[in-house]
Design a protein around this motif. Structure first.
Motif, PDB file in Angstrom:
ATOM      1  N   ALA A  24     -34.280 -15.014 -15.142  1.00 29.66           N
ATOM      2  CA  ALA A  24     -35.698 -14.688 -14.940  1.00 29.66           C
ATOM      3  C   ALA A  24     -35.998 -13.266 -15.386  1.00 29.66           C
ATOM      4  O   ALA A  24     -37.039 -13.006 -16.020  1.00 29.66           O
ATOM      5  N   GLU A  25     -35.104 -12.341 -15.074  1.00 24.49           N
ATOM      6  CA  GLU A  25     -35.308 -10.945 -15.477  1.00 24.49           C
ATOM      7  C   GLU A  25     -35.297 -10.793 -16.989  1.00 24.49           C
ATOM      8  O   GLU A  25     -35.966  -9.903 -17.536  1.00 24.49           O
ATOM      9  N   ARG A  63     -24.608 -13.335 -12.366  1.00 23.48           N
ATOM     10  CA  ARG A  63     -25.233 -12.476 -13.376  1.00 23.48           C
ATOM     11  C   ARG A  63     -24.308 -12.298 -14.585  1.00 23.48           C
ATOM     12  O   ARG A  63     -24.756 -12.314 -15.746  1.00 23.48           O
ATOM     13  N   ALA A  65     -23.024 -13.380  -6.280  1.00 25.09           N
ATOM     14  CA  ALA A  65     -24.252 -13.148  -7.043  1.00 25.09           C
ATOM     15  C   ALA A  65     -23.961 -12.370  -8.321  1.00 25.09           C
ATOM     16  O   ALA A  65     -24.519 -12.658  -9.389  1.00 25.09           O
ATOM     17  N   ARG A  79     -28.022 -18.253  -7.483  1.00 31.29           N
ATOM     18  CA  ARG A  79     -29.124 -17.290  -7.423  1.00 31.29           C
ATOM     19  C   ARG A  79     -28.891 -16.134  -8.392  1.00 31.29           C
ATOM     20  O   ARG A  79     -29.825 -15.672  -9.055  1.00 31.29           O
ATOM     21  N   SER A  86     -29.719 -17.508 -11.956  1.00 31.32           N
ATOM     22  CA  SER A  86     -31.140 -17.757 -12.204  1.00 31.32           C
ATOM     23  C   SER A  86     -31.957 -16.469 -12.163  1.00 31.32           C
ATOM     24  O   SER A  86     -32.918 -16.307 -12.927  1.00 31.32           O
ATOM     25  N   THR A  87     -31.568 -15.522 -11.304  1.00 33.04           N
ATOM     26  CA  THR A  87     -32.275 -14.241 -11.248  1.00 33.04           C
ATOM     27  C   THR A  87     -32.081 -13.454 -12.537  1.00 33.04           C
ATOM     28  O   THR A  87     -33.037 -12.871 -13.073  1.00 33.04           O
TER      29      THR A  87
END
Length: 331
Positions: A207-208, A169, A165, A200, A203-204
């Motif tokens: 989104a943030e 990022r 993850a 994930r 995409s996270t």
């Protein structure tokens, strides 16, 4: 007519020593005088004697066998990890028993039952996920269970994970820092914990930051999937200028779609980041910016755990990845 196998008793008779002395001579750490050891080794070489570790395992309850359970043996990353694990096992005086499976949990369950039947000391699982009851069976049979990049813990197991993850990022941050504004994610439908966590994380982070991305996932985790998805993405009315691929095989396919099929420049028209750092990523034709899997550290942690005692409590090791900068992203 089948020739009788040379036994430890034969060696003892030729060397003029006891059967117990022969056993001690071939047991690491056992006490035996240099003179006696020399006589035994000379007799063993003359007769062509080899220690029967399987027979010894029936007595000691330790065979030195470790099952390596995995699928997709021909993929570059999996081959590299198996090579590292095999090297570490041999250095530790153990023997790897490779059981090829598909990616299904049922296939892994069958492989584990085979491993139990062959009295392996441990099983290292790289594909699929055994059920909790089967993991408990392994524990009751004294079998150490190591799960690599799986998504759940099991009784008595060591779970070794990579921080996928966080890599996702970092990929988002690297592409936006390179000036990319239309971002896309390329994934397969394999659904493994590693791939899903990478996706994930990406995409996270998007989104943030309030950034919309195009997420695509089809087929197998293969070069062909990357080639097809790259063609589809880069022929859109507003094609992406930055793409994160959850594996290097996907990334190589995307890059070839861009350069060969569509005559685009990488990274001039589109920047690409992969994951795994397979050998092809370093080839000059790709020069792919990617995350390096800590293969040596994974193998070290897996093999080091095999001789440790467990009280049945699952353990977890999480290892970081490292971004390897090459020429597929603007800097």
């Amino acid at each position: 007519m089948t020739k009788r196998q040379v036994s430890a008793r034969d060696v003892a008779e030729l060397a003029g020593v006891s059967r117990t002395a022969v056993s001690r001579a071939f047991t690491p750490g056992a006490s035996v005088s240099p003179e006696t050891r020399q006589k035994i080794e000379t007799a063993a070489e003359t007769l062509g004697y080899q220690v029967n570790h399987l027979a010894r395992g029936l007595i000691t309850a330790r065979t030195g066998l470790v099952a390596l359970i995995c699928a997709e043996l021909n993929t570059p990353h999996r081959s590299a990890l198996l090579a590292a694990l095999s090297d570490r096992l041999q250095a530790a005086g153990k023997v790897g028993l490779l059981i090829n499976t598909d990616r299904s949990d049922d296939s892994v369950a069958r492989a584990l039952r085979q491993a139990i039947a062959y009295r392996t000391d441990a099983a290292i699982v790289l594909s699929g996920m055994p059920g909790s009851s089967l993991a408990e069976t392994c524990l009751r049979n004294g079998m150490r269970l190591v799960l690599i990049n799986r998504d759940e813990e099991r009784p008595g197991s060591l779970l070794i994970r990579v921080d996928d993850a966080d890599a996702g990022r970092q990929a988002f941050a690297a592409l936006t820092a390179a000036g990319c504004r239309r971002l896309a994610l390329v994934n397969s439908l394999a659904g493994t914990a590693s791939l899903e966590d990478r996706a994930r994380g990406f995409s996270t982070a998007a989104a943030e930051a309030g950034v919309e991305i195009v997420e695509t996932a089809v087929g197998q985790t293969s070069y062909q999937t990357g080639l097809d998805l790259g063609t589809r993405l880069l022929t859109r009315p507003a094609p992406p200028d930055g793409i994160f691929c959850t594996t290097d095989l996907l990334a190589c396919g995307v890059m070839d779609a861009a350069r060969t099929r569509l005559r685009l420049d990488v990274p001039g028209d589109v920047s690409v980041i992969g994951f795994d750092d397979i050998p092809q990523a370093g080839w000059e034709s790709y020069a792919l910016t990617t995350f390096r899997q800590p293969i040596d550290e994974i193998a070290d942690a897996a093999v080091a755990s095999l001789d440790t005692e467990t009280d049945g409590t699952p353990q977890r090791v999480v290892l970081p990845t490292r971004l390897i900068w090459r020429a597929s992203i603007r800097r």
